[in-house]
Design a protein around this motif. Structure first.
Motif, short mmCIF file in Angstrom:
data_model
loop_
_atom_site.label_atom_id
_atom_site.label_comp_id
_atom_site.label_asym_id
_atom_site.label_seq_id
_atom_site.Cartn_x
_atom_site.Cartn_y
_atom_site.Cartn_z
N THR A 11 -52.44 2.08 -10.92
CA THR A 11 -51.60 3.19 -10.48
C THR A 11 -52.16 3.87 -9.24
O THR A 11 -51.43 4.15 -8.30
N SER A 37 -46.67 -5.38 -11.17
CA SER A 37 -45.47 -4.62 -10.82
C SER A 37 -44.42 -5.51 -10.15
O SER A 37 -43.23 -5.23 -10.20
N SER A 54 -56.29 -3.90 -16.08
CA SER A 54 -55.43 -2.72 -16.25
C SER A 54 -56.28 -1.46 -16.32
O SER A 54 -57.39 -1.48 -16.85
N TRP A 57 -53.76 4.94 -19.20
CA TRP A 57 -53.14 6.23 -18.87
C TRP A 57 -52.67 6.93 -20.14
O TRP A 57 -52.76 6.37 -21.23
N ASP A 61 -52.95 4.74 -23.30
CA ASP A 61 -51.74 3.92 -23.10
C ASP A 61 -51.94 2.88 -22.00
O ASP A 61 -52.82 2.99 -21.15
N GLN A 63 -51.23 0.94 -18.57
CA GLN A 63 -50.82 1.30 -17.21
C GLN A 63 -49.31 0.97 -17.12
O GLN A 63 -48.84 -0.02 -17.69
N ASP A 64 -48.57 1.80 -16.39
CA ASP A 64 -47.10 1.72 -16.35
C ASP A 64 -46.53 0.32 -16.14
O ASP A 64 -45.58 -0.07 -16.82
N ASP A 65 -47.07 -0.40 -15.18
CA ASP A 65 -46.48 -1.71 -14.85
C ASP A 65 -46.70 -2.72 -15.98
O ASP A 65 -45.89 -3.63 -16.17
N TRP A 66 -47.79 -2.53 -16.73
CA TRP A 66 -48.03 -3.40 -17.89
C TRP A 66 -47.04 -3.11 -19.01
O TRP A 66 -46.75 -3.98 -19.84
N GLU A 67 -46.52 -1.89 -19.06
CA GLU A 67 -45.52 -1.55 -20.10
C GLU A 67 -44.34 -2.51 -20.01
O GLU A 67 -43.79 -2.94 -21.02
N ASP A 68 -43.94 -2.85 -18.78
CA ASP A 68 -42.82 -3.78 -18.58
C ASP A 68 -43.26 -5.23 -18.70
O ASP A 68 -42.53 -6.06 -19.23
N SER A 101 -56.17 0.38 -23.01
CA SER A 101 -55.08 -0.51 -22.59
C SER A 101 -55.49 -1.98 -22.71
O SER A 101 -54.65 -2.83 -23.03
#
Ligand SMILES: Cc1cc2nc3c(=O)[nH]c(=O)nc-3n(C[C@H](O)[C@H](O)[C@H](O)COP(=O)(O)O)c2cc1C
Length: 167
Positions: A11, A37, A54, A57, A61, A63-68, A101
């Motif tokens: 991030t 991403s 990763s 966050w 949690d 990292q955002d891009d790993w969520e997807d 994460s």
């Protein structure tokens, strides 16, 4: 020789920087360094060894891009692959969820059949708790660019040695 690829999510750039240092250690070229991403999960199939990076966050949690990316990667058959982890966290400000994460990514990929490699000793870390701990080890290269950047180089060296011994 094993073909090695890096897939990372970052991030604010710390894990990206670490990914570049990792790439240098393994002699991995730019085309084989993928930011999740924009990466396609099917690109993971092109490699024998996957180095997954990763940051953590929220409260432990992804990292955002790993969520997807993770749910898509979790559906792949990676039975012939070896996977190792590296990441950035904060072992002081987020001492109870340090680098969690990476444990979440490992759990998410458990159904892919991949072999997990690259655990190192937990000795020398300052965190209170992490889901990355397994006995006397942590599951990969856990770093803290916020508070302990001076320890990264040594930790990187130890992890690279462990990964190289396993591939
Ligand atoms: C709001 C916020 C929440 C965070 N939560 C965690 C956490 O739960 N565990 C952890 O180890 N680090 C946590 N961190 C620290 C980041 O993971 C750390 O700064 C990391 O170096 C960022 O890497 P990046 O630039 O690659 O995303 C958090 C940081 C912020 C700002």
């Amino acid at each position: 020789m094993s073909k090695i690829g890096i897939f990372f999510g970052s991030t604010s750039g710390n894990t990206e920087e670490l990914a570049e240092a990792v790439a240098k250690q393994f002699g991995i070229a730019g085309d084989d360094i993928h930011d999740v991403s924009s990466a396609d999960e099917n690109q993971m199939k092109d490699y024998d060894v996957l180095l997954l990076g990763s940051s953590t966050w929220g409260v432990g949690d992804l990292q955002d891009d790993w969520e997807d990316f993770l749910p898509k990667a979790a559906k792949l058959n990676l039975a012939d692959k070896k996977i190792a982890f590296f990441g950035c966290g904060d072992s002081f400000g987020h001492s109870d969820t340090f680098c969690n994460s990476l444990a979440k990514i490992k759990a998410g990929l458990s159904s892919t059949g991949a072999e997990f490699i690259g655990a190192i000793s937990k000795e020398g870390y300052s965190y209170d708790e992490t889901e990355c701990e397994e006995g006397d080890n942590v599951i990969g290269l856990l770093t803290d660019a916020d508070n302990e950047s001076e320890k990264t180089e040594e930790r990187l060296g130890i992890w690279v040695k462990a990964v190289k011994a396993a591939i």
